[in-house]
Design an enzyme around this catalytic site. Structure first.
Site, PDB file in Angstrom:
ATOM      1  N   LYS A 117      31.148  92.215  -5.305  1.00  0.00           N
ATOM      2  CA  LYS A 117      32.534  92.389  -5.732  1.00  0.00           C
ATOM      3  C   LYS A 117      32.622  92.931  -7.159  1.00  0.00           C
ATOM      4  CE  LYS A 117      33.749  88.376  -2.887  1.00  0.00           C
ATOM      5  NZ  LYS A 117      34.314  87.013  -2.883  1.00  0.00           N
ATOM      6  N   PRO A 119      39.953  90.166  -5.282  1.00  0.00           N
ATOM      7  CA  PRO A 119      39.610  91.296  -4.415  1.00  0.00           C
ATOM      8  C   PRO A 119      38.248  91.081  -3.762  1.00  0.00           C
ATOM      9  CG  PRO A 119      40.420  92.074  -6.538  1.00  0.00           C
ATOM     10  CD  PRO A 119      40.234  90.597  -6.657  1.00  0.00           C
ATOM     11  N   GLU A 120      38.158  91.419  -2.482  1.00  0.00           N
ATOM     12  CA  GLU A 120      36.894  91.313  -1.769  1.00  0.00           C
ATOM     13  C   GLU A 120      36.253  92.695  -1.680  1.00  0.00           C
ATOM     14  OE1 GLU A 120      37.213  89.021   1.846  1.00  0.00           O
ATOM     15  OE2 GLU A 120      38.715  87.690   0.979  1.00  0.00           O
ATOM     16  N   ARG A 138      38.847  75.888   0.698  1.00  0.00           N
ATOM     17  CA  ARG A 138      39.510  77.044   1.306  1.00  0.00           C
ATOM     18  C   ARG A 138      40.186  76.691   2.626  1.00  0.00           C
ATOM     19  NH1 ARG A 138      38.213  81.861  -1.034  1.00  0.00           N
ATOM     20  NH2 ARG A 138      36.473  81.863  -2.504  1.00  0.00           N
ATOM     21  N   ARG A 177      45.179  86.856 -16.526  1.00  0.00           N
ATOM     22  CA  ARG A 177      44.710  85.500 -16.812  1.00  0.00           C
ATOM     23  C   ARG A 177      43.373  85.461 -17.556  1.00  0.00           C
ATOM     24  NH1 ARG A 177      45.266  81.929 -11.498  1.00  0.00           N
ATOM     25  NH2 ARG A 177      44.782  80.298 -13.017  1.00  0.00           N
TER      26      ARG A 177
END
Length: 287
Positions: free
Chosen positions: A58, A2-3, A277, A126
């Site tokens: 974040k 999540p940003e 990325r 995770r």
């Protein structure tokens, strides 16, 4: 992960519902998720009221009555799910294929039980996420490691240009991801800001004009504000406590649109690798 807009959405929901609630007890089912000795954590957290819920970059921060703080990072697969005594849900995070009406589940590693019977579940598939117990000095040190908050008044054009001028040799899109400069911006919104400003993501800061920097600053703020309004982007990694996906995906122009037609010029959206990325861009609209 999540940003900023996704974490801000969770923060706003929780702030409305758990502020001033008293933590009656805490169940720690997986010790590694708590970055503090268990006995110390329980002693300093149980019996405390939550005075405020905040966001930094974040991360989500709970300010406790006794001056200590809980700092949460959801990382890739974390959730913060609040369930009221009447069953109402709030919060969000990474979607887990588990019925949230039947919490706790096997991923509920830390559970905060409030005095009024409501509960907050820190779930993580995770197990990369964590909660830290910090005093004021420790929290201030961590917060100081992050840069300007792009949705705050401090994020002026002058401050933005000042930051960019210190990084003249850097490539612009990866630079927007550097958390010690601008806090909370991630891969999705950095791509979108570059498209909005008409800037190729692989250009160096020294090659950008004053007008381009001005446009990039404006675009970044505008896109982040819209994303918060739309409760974030869902790309198989974020839903709220009801399983609802943020609606920002409908407004994205390049992210996750490789090979599709640009909404603006009708050319093909292409991608490039920048480090580890993938960055999407429109060669017709970005220079």
């Amino acid at each position: 992960m999540p940003e900023l807009p996704e974490v801000e959405t969770i923060k706003r929901e929780l702030a409305e519902l758990i502020k001033n609630k008293k933590i009656k007890s805490v169940d720690i089912n997986l010790a590694k998720q708590v970055k503090a000795p268990k006995a110390k954590f329980l002693k300093l957290v149980q019996g405390q009221k939550i005075f405020a819920v905040r966001r930094r970059a974040k991360m989500i921060i709970f300010d406790l009555q006794n001056g200590w703080h809980l700092l949460f990072h959801l990382k890739m697969t974390g959730q913060l799910i609040y369930r009221a005594k009447n069953g109402r849900l709030a919060g969000g995070g990474h979607p887990i294929r588990q019925d949230l009406q039947n919490l706790p589940n096997k991923y509920s590693h830390v559970i905060f039980n409030f005095q009024d019977g409501s509960r907050l579940f820190f779930n993580d598939l995770r197990q990369f996420g964590w909660v830290k117990l910090l005093n004021k000095k420790e929290l201030e040190k961590i917060e100081s490691e992050y840069g300007l908050e792009p949705l705050e008044k401090e994020f002026t054009l002058e401050k933005f240009k000042e930051l960019m001028n210190k990084k003249q040799g850097k490539v612009i899109k990866p630079l927007l991801l550097e958390q010690d400069l601008i806090a909370g911006v991630g891969n999705i919104y950095a791509q979108e800001a570059c498209f909005c400003a008409g800037i190729m993501p692989n250009r160096r800061v020294k090659d950008l004009s004053e007008e381009e920097l001005k446009k990039l600053h404006s675009c970044l703020v505008k896109i982040l504000k819209l994303a918060v309004e739309k409760k974030g982007t869902s790309s198989d990694n974020y839903v709220d406590a009801f399983g609802r996906r943020g609606s920002m995906a409908k407004f994205l122009k390049v992210y996750d649109r490789r090979g599709k037609k640009c909404y603006k010029c009708r050319g093909d959206i292409k991608v490039m690798k920048q480090g580890s990325r993938t960055t999407a861009y429109c060669p017709g609209c970005q220079r």
